[in-house]
Structure formats: C-alpha cells, structure tokens
Scaffold this active site. Sequence first.
Site, mmCIF file in Angstrom:
data_model
loop_
_atom_site.group_PDB
_atom_site.id
_atom_site.type_symbol
_atom_site.label_atom_id
_atom_site.label_comp_id
_atom_site.label_asym_id
_atom_site.label_seq_id
_atom_site.Cartn_x
_atom_site.Cartn_y
_atom_site.Cartn_z
ATOM 1 N N LYS A 24 2.468 0.137 3.887
ATOM 2 C CA LYS A 24 3.190 -0.586 2.848
ATOM 3 C C LYS A 24 4.570 -1.014 3.341
ATOM 4 O O LYS A 24 4.967 -2.168 3.181
ATOM 5 C CB LYS A 24 3.331 0.266 1.593
ATOM 6 C CG LYS A 24 4.032 -0.440 0.434
ATOM 7 C CD LYS A 24 4.126 0.456 -0.788
ATOM 8 C CE LYS A 24 5.118 1.567 -0.584
ATOM 9 N NZ LYS A 24 5.316 2.393 -1.800
ATOM 10 N N ASP A 77 2.335 -1.634 -3.852
ATOM 11 C CA ASP A 77 2.957 -0.472 -4.463
ATOM 12 C C ASP A 77 2.283 -0.202 -5.799
ATOM 13 O O ASP A 77 1.243 -0.786 -6.112
ATOM 14 C CB ASP A 77 4.461 -0.687 -4.628
ATOM 15 C CG ASP A 77 4.791 -1.794 -5.636
ATOM 16 O OD1 ASP A 77 3.865 -2.504 -6.100
ATOM 17 O OD2 ASP A 77 5.981 -1.946 -5.970
#
Length: 236
Positions: free
Chosen positions: A120, A138
Amino acid sequence: MKTADIFEFFRRLAEANPSPETELEYGNVYQLLVAVTLSAQSTDVGVNKATRKLFAMVKTPHDMLDLGEEGLKQHIKTIGLFNSKARNVMAMAEILVREHGGEVPADRDLLTALPGVGRKTANVVMNCAFGAETFAVDTHIFRVGNRTGLAKGKTPLAVEKGLEKKVPQPFRVGAHHWLILHGRYVCKARTPECWHCGVVDLCSFKGKVLEKGAKPPEAKKAKPQPGRKARKESKA
C-alpha cells in the site's frame, strides 16, 4: 457496476475535483515516503501535525540519520506505534543512503524491500511521486469498492486487482485519490452520506441513507468490511 457506469462514476468525481492530491504534507519524494510510512494506522491530520517541524529539518535520508532515532521519536511520539515506526524510518534511511545513493527508487519491488514499506505504501509513493497507475487500497477504498460494486473483494489485494482491471483512462492516475476522499468525506464507515453523494445513482449499495440524520437499515449495512486479519499487515 457496468463499464459505462464506472466511466461515469469517475467522470463525476473528476469533475468535482479535477486535481486530486494526497492530504499528507510533504516537500519531496523522500518526505512523502516517510509521511506515508508514518500514516499506517494513523490519520493524515495527525501525521501532518507531527511532520511539519520534522520536515523543516529533515529533507533527505542523510538528514534523518543525522537526527537519529531518539530525535525522530521526539517529533513523532504523538503518532500511534511511533517506536516501531521510528526504527523502520531510520533503517530505511540507512538503506537508501547505502544502496540507492540517498534517492527513493521509482520501483515498487525496491520500495517494498525497504523496512516498514508494504504494498500500500509503495503504491502511494509510486502514484504520487512518479505518476504510476497504482491503486493503494486502504480501509476507505476497500469500503467504497465493495459498497458501490466498483471492485468487490474480501481482501485489499483483491480490491486492488479489481480496480486495476476496471478503472478506465483517463482516470487511472487519480482514481485512488478520488476513492479515498469519497470514502473519507461521503461514503463514511458508519453512516454513508448518500444524500449529498454525486454518484449515488450509480452505486449498487442497498442500504443507502438518502436523508440526513437517518440511519442505515439494520439488515442492509455495508458488507464486507475488512477483518482484523485482512487489515493487519506486517508492513504498512
């Protein structure tokens, strides 16, 4: 969600916000990498408060090494997990200096090899700093992808892969920003604010809240939500 609806979905988000950006504050690529690393399980607002004075002093990995781990902790002690994050940031600085000439590599695999940097975080850096068509999933994007029907998946990686397949040009670079902001300010976790959502008619969510002050029907709450196991990563 149908292909035509997906295009219209992003067209409207782009029309409302033509130049979406991360809400993290930074002055260069290295500061971005540090800020995103610190933001794991923390808010952008909290990270920005901690890094304003830090980034006035630290602009390069060399500066970070000069500051030292204890000095770094004094700046970020208001951020969750600051002890482990400080260790990772210092180890990251050492590797960047030793192996990359003090520069942040424009390569996701090299980024994820750095301490504290997971997929991420690498996706955010690749997108924001280098303009790559990456999708940093997220909790907000995970929620929006599943609720709307844009990209359903039981894990963040599954949602990311869905977005990679479905998001059309010319929206691919800005897509993850639009989705994060939409999830943060409109498609909220507890009560989605569908009454002022610009894409409500394109969304497949069955528990829409169309009046301010109303609550989602108990039987129609958003599912799935990422479980603790799906959210927890060894790296950010």
